[in-house]
Design an enzyme around this catalytic site. Structure first.
Site, PDB file in Angstrom:
ATOM      1  CD  GLU B  48      -1.902   1.747   2.759  1.00 33.30           C
ATOM      2  OE1 GLU B  48      -1.722   0.991   3.713  1.00 33.30           O
ATOM      3  OE2 GLU B  48      -2.164   2.962   2.897  1.00 33.30           O
ATOM      4  CG  ASP B  52       0.101   6.978  -0.734  1.00 34.28           C
ATOM      5  OD1 ASP B  52      -0.878   7.667  -1.095  1.00 34.28           O
ATOM      6  OD2 ASP B  52       1.041   7.449  -0.061  1.00 34.28           O
ATOM      7  CG  ASP B 121      -5.346   1.535   4.312  1.00 34.27           C
ATOM      8  OD1 ASP B 121      -5.139   2.728   4.022  1.00 34.27           O
ATOM      9  OD2 ASP B 121      -5.295   1.101   5.480  1.00 34.27           O
ATOM     10  CD  GLU B 124      -3.566   4.859  -0.685  1.00 35.31           C
ATOM     11  OE1 GLU B 124      -3.658   6.088  -0.811  1.00 35.31           O
ATOM     12  OE2 GLU B 124      -3.167   4.319   0.369  1.00 35.31           O
TER      13      GLU B 124
END
Lengths: 232, 232
Positions: B48, B52, B121, B124
């Site tokens: 993640e 991101d 989350d 991502e």
């Protein structure tokens, strides 16, 4: 842009812009554009927006791959230590970007050229321009030259939190005592050096020296970690 | 991962993982790993972290290129409107990722599957896994399908600040009057609709309707902007 800048970028970083106007944009502050209204110039802010995202991405991928055991929280802290105004400003200075910025007269007099916030912006806008002109691979090559060696030099060590890492490693299978002991302090009041040992289950595993106890402890923990990792 | 998930990802997004373990990692919460200690599973947090940064980068480049006139501050605001917990959670739901997450029993009972923070989350981490498995181009294709159409649907319009853009455009060469006039309001108290016109130098250039005056003004400004841009 000044041909001296082109030459320096080619010599220092092997970067030769195909589209010079991107470099001009990246190195020009709004104050300069305002003083030259007829030259149809652009200032760095938009390309800095892009460069900021490019740099975050490149650094994230690098540390993600380089530290395959580091959990998310520590990756985030390490990235924050690498990608911030202070460190980008220092990279910009090391690259002599402060000499290359085009500023208006007022900003020049106010010494904006040495301001961390501007230098950080310019570092990002330069990266944005390199990305636009030559793609992500060239940005990675630039980061490999300018940023990543600082990891090995220990520039970001304070953010690594070796003490936490040591604790997590030795206490994985149950409680183990970890003590930090001040062995020595030397030097004048304003330049004091602290020497600290770390003892794991009463065995000294590392010694570190620094100008603060906290940093000396971190360095001792790093020595202990390196020693434990060699044995694994 | 469940073969139904593989099938859905292939059908909906034309994504077929070469390394299935990346998809497993992206869709697995720590609580599930803790309940299956002998399966040597990974949970999504590290990937993640990468996803991101990938998403920030891809969205930044897209809006940078799509809106070549938008200044930095507005690009930043638009990105913040696109890249945040609420919007990523909604994308995750639209992609049915909520059905795919592997949760521990306690988290399942606590309805974590529908929690915005977890869905964001997972969105991502999924992007991070696609990037690791298939590279940036596949991520861009995914964003073109899942995120960018929402720009045209007006999902992020509130953040665009059309009123400011209109003001900047019409006042570029000197002061011009801009007035917003409430033409009408209708409907019951809890479902009120406001109709607002924008007048530039007393000429009506656009009308907008919404459930708040503020939004109706923004929509009127957007209509005026579109009209002015067509004339340029």
């Amino acid at each position: 842009m000044d041909s001296k800048v082109d030459k320096a970028l080619a010599e220092n970083f092997n970067i030769v812009f195909k589209d010079e106007s991107l470099l001009d944009e990246a190195l020009t502050q709004a104050s300069y554009v305002n003083e030259h209204p007829n030259q149809n110039l652009k200032f760095y802010e938009r390309i800095e927006f892009l460069g900021d995202a490019v740099m975050q991405f490149v650094v994230s991928e690098y540390i993600f791959k380089r530290y395959p055991q580091l959990p998310q929280g520590r990756l985030t802290r390490l990235r924050a230590a690498m990608v911030n105004e202070e460190s980008f400003a220092s990279f910009a200075r090391e690259c002599h970007f402060n000499d290359y910025i085009r500023l208006g007269k007022g900003e020049e007099l106010a010494n904006a050229r040495e301001r961390d916030s501007l230098l950080c912006d310019i570092f990002e806008s330069f990266v944005g321009a390199v990305y636009m002109d030559q793609g992500i691979k060239k940005v990675i090559t630039f980061a490999e030259q300018v940023i990543y060696p600082k990891l090995d030099e220990g520039r970001f060590d304070d953010y690594f939190d070796h003490k936490t890492e040591l604790q997590e490693m030795v206490q994985k299978n149950g409680p183990v005592s970890i003590d930090y002991q001040l062995l020595d302090e030397n030097g004048p009041e304003n330049d004091r050096v602290f020497k600290v040992a770390v003892l794991v289950n009463k065995v000294e595993l590392g010694v570190g020296e620094a100008h603060s106890k906290k940093h000396a402890e971190q360095r001792a923990a790093k020595v202990a970690l390196d020693q434990l990792k060699r044995k694994m």
